[in-house]
Scaffold this motif. Structure first.
Motif, PDB file in Angstrom:
ATOM      1  N   GLU A 133      -0.777   1.842  36.719  1.00  0.00           N
ATOM      2  CA  GLU A 133       0.221   0.777  36.687  1.00  0.00           C
ATOM      3  C   GLU A 133       1.085   0.818  37.931  1.00  0.00           C
ATOM      4  O   GLU A 133       1.396  -0.218  38.534  1.00  0.00           O
ATOM      5  CB  GLU A 133       1.086   0.911  35.437  1.00  0.00           C
ATOM      6  CG  GLU A 133       0.340   0.543  34.146  1.00  0.00           C
ATOM      7  CD  GLU A 133       1.203   0.753  32.897  1.00  0.00           C
ATOM      8  OE1 GLU A 133       2.298   1.328  33.046  1.00  0.00           O
ATOM      9  OE2 GLU A 133       0.770   0.328  31.809  1.00  0.00           O
TER      10      GLU A 133
ATOM     11  N   GLN B 116       1.220  -2.133  40.712  1.00  0.00           N
ATOM     12  CA  GLN B 116       2.507  -2.737  41.117  1.00  0.00           C
ATOM     13  C   GLN B 116       2.667  -2.659  42.623  1.00  0.00           C
ATOM     14  O   GLN B 116       3.137  -3.602  43.277  1.00  0.00           O
ATOM     15  CB  GLN B 116       3.657  -2.021  40.391  1.00  0.00           C
ATOM     16  CG  GLN B 116       5.016  -2.665  40.636  1.00  0.00           C
ATOM     17  CD  GLN B 116       5.068  -4.076  40.072  1.00  0.00           C
ATOM     18  OE1 GLN B 116       4.515  -4.325  38.990  1.00  0.00           O
ATOM     19  NE2 GLN B 116       5.679  -4.994  40.788  1.00  0.00           N
TER      20      GLN B 116
ATOM     21  N   ILE C  87      -2.959   6.204  33.126  1.00  0.00           N
ATOM     22  CA  ILE C  87      -2.541   4.816  32.939  1.00  0.00           C
ATOM     23  C   ILE C  87      -1.251   4.556  33.684  1.00  0.00           C
ATOM     24  O   ILE C  87      -1.087   3.532  34.364  1.00  0.00           O
ATOM     25  CB  ILE C  87      -2.384   4.499  31.433  1.00  0.00           C
ATOM     26  CG1 ILE C  87      -3.776   4.462  30.757  1.00  0.00           C
ATOM     27  CG2 ILE C  87      -1.667   3.164  31.216  1.00  0.00           C
ATOM     28  CD1 ILE C  87      -3.700   4.443  29.253  1.00  0.00           C
TER      29      ILE C  87
END
Length: 518
Positions: free
Chosen positions: A42, A46, A38
């Motif tokens: 992320e 980004q 995870i």
């Protein structure tokens, strides 16, 4: 509990504990791996967002630069177009100025020419006036010398020219007319001769009597009946005179009207064949014979159309044509005469190059009025015209009927052809007999006089016109009035007709009472 079970239970407990510990460790490991993924996702998301923002900013800058360049380009093009239009406008203004100068010069030139033309017109008018004066002086001198005015001289000259022209035209016209008459006469003789040769039908004179053969002489008594009631019934219903004499096995029927004679003949033959002869049977047989004669009349009309090759005629006209089978003109059968005229007219029309079918139609219908002459007042020409108009016949047919006896001048070639064909058919040797026609006219007139009185139901001229048998209506004429009516009819016959010997006026009044048993 036995002592050997404790080690087993201890082993089982260790096994369960180890299994649970393995499960817990696996769960913790997977959780850590998931958290690590995870976190990595992320970071990747980004990074992608940052790159997208950078790329969008880059594209935005590029779009702004392109838009500025496009605006600059369009601005330059617009400025160039404005400069070109200004140059074109300047050229146009220069051209207009030059044209205006030219127009001014032309206008000046036209004004000068107009002044010159006006001056010449005035000079011409002055000279014309001078010429007119000279002409008037010369004309006055000529009139003084000739002793005639100009109008008189002109009139005399025109008169002489007209006389010369008329004289020359008359001489030329006489020459042409003589030549045309000679040629027309030769051609007309040729055409009529050819038509007569091609249509050489026999002319059969119609008699006024018919003979009915009998199977034996005893039949004469049955036809006469008790106290003559049968023969009286036949004569009353048919209007035919039955002559029963010493002629073996035969009865003579006498009547000037062929239709009546035919009805009587058919009725008598049917009665003889049937054997039942009495008044009621006679009445029934006569009605059947009338229907049969109507059918014969219709078939005769259809046969006439077939012989002449004419189609599309109204059914009532066909019936009227068939009635001509029982009409005679100076002893000549009118239907045969009409067919012959149609054939002659068709042949002449072919020779002259006009519509032969229409000429045949005119020839076939030219005497159609004779089918109604005994029922309607007027000449057969007038009656024929009214019949043709009623059934919407061609105007050529109506005109041919109107002019075939010369009542009016023929206006068409077909009308002249029909007139000639009618004359050819009627004038051939043996075609007609004047005496028979006059005799039939007298009998028809005799019946017309009787029918003109009120209360007369029907009348028959019999005994070769020596007797007129009149049936009166019982509800309108009494026994006392019959003697007075007979006298009035006699007076009118004596004042109207010319006839040899005497005529017997026989009035018959019959009353019937009919009831039906139920």
């Amino acid at each position: 509990m036995p002592g050997y079970m404790w080690p087993v239970l201890a082993g089982a407990a260790c096994l369960v504990g180890g299994t649970l510990l393995g499960i817990i460790i696996g769960i913790v490991y997977r959780k850590k791996v998931a958290e690590a993924k995870i976190g990595s996702a992320e970071l990747e998301a980004q990074r992608i967002i940052d790159e997208a923002i950078k790329e969008a900013e880059t594209k935005k800058k590029e779009a702004l630069i392109e838009a500025r360049e496009e605006i600059l380009k369009q601005k330059n093009e617009l400025e160039q177009e404005i400069r070109d239009r200004r140059q074109e406008l300047a050229r146009t203004e220069r051209s207009l100025a030059q044209k205006e100068e030219k127009l001014d010069r032309k206008l000046e030139s036209l004004e000068k020419k107009e002044e010159t033309l006006n001056r010449k017109i005035k000079e011409w008018e002055a000279k014309t006036e001078e010429v007119e004066q000279l002409k008037s002086q010369e004309l006055a001198k000529l009139e003084e010398i000739a002793g005639l005015t100009a109008e008189q001289a002109k009139a005399e000259l025109v008169s002489r020219i007209e006389e010369d022209a008329k004289r020359d035209a008359a001489a030329r016209l006489m020459e042409i007319e003589a030549q045309l008459k000679e040629e027309a006469e030769m051609r007309a003789r040729n055409i009529i001769g050819l038509a007569i040769q091609r249509c050489a039908s026999d002319c059969v004179s119609e008699a006024t009597v018919s003979v009915v053969p009998l199977p034996n002489d005893d039949m004469k008594g049955r036809i006469i009946g008790r106290e003559g009631r049968n023969i009286r019934a036949i004569e009353t219903l048919t209007g035919v005179d039955l002559i029963i004499d010493d002629t073996p096995e035969a009865i003579t029927l006498s009547s000037f009207d062929p239709i009546r004679r035919e009805i009587a003949r058919i009725s008598l033959e049917k009665l003889i064949a049937d054997g039942r002869i009495h008044p009621s049977r006679i009445e029934e047989t006569v009605e059947k014979a009338k229907k049969e004669v109507d059918m014969i009349i219709k078939q005769a009309g259809e046969r006439a159309l077939f012989e002449t090759g004419i189609h599309g005629m109204h059914s009532e006209l066909v019936k009227l044509l068939g009635r001509l089978r029982y009409r005679t003109s100076y002893g000549q059968n009118v239907l045969r005469h009409s067919i012959e005229v149609a054939q002659l007219a068709g042949m002449m029309a072919d020779e002259l190059g006009v519509d032969s079918t229409l000429a045949k139609r005119c020839g076939l219908l030219h005497d159609i009025g004779k089918a109604m002459t005994s029922e309607v007042e007027g000449s057969h020409v007038k009656i024929g015209m009214e019949i043709a108009k009623k059934y919407k016949e061609h105007r050529e047919v109506i005109h041919a009927i109107e002019s075939h006896h010369g009542d009016v001048e023929p206006q068409t070639v077909i009308a002249m052809i029909v007139q000639a064909a009618d004359a050819v058919s009627a004038a051939r040797p043996g075609a007609r007999r004047e005496d028979l026609e006059n005799y039939l006219r007298r009998l028809q007139k005799l019946e017309e006089i009787a029918n003109s009185f009120e209360g007369v139901e029907k009348s028959y001229a019999i005994q070769a016109g020596r007797e007129i048998r009149i049936m009166v209506k019982a509800d309108q004429v009494s026994d006392e009035q019959m003697a007075l009516m007979a006298r009035e009819i006699v007076v009118k016959i004596e004042g109207t007709l010319e006839y040899p010997g005497q005529i017997k006026v026989n009035l018959i009044r019959e009353s019937r009472a009919v009831e039906y048993a139920k």
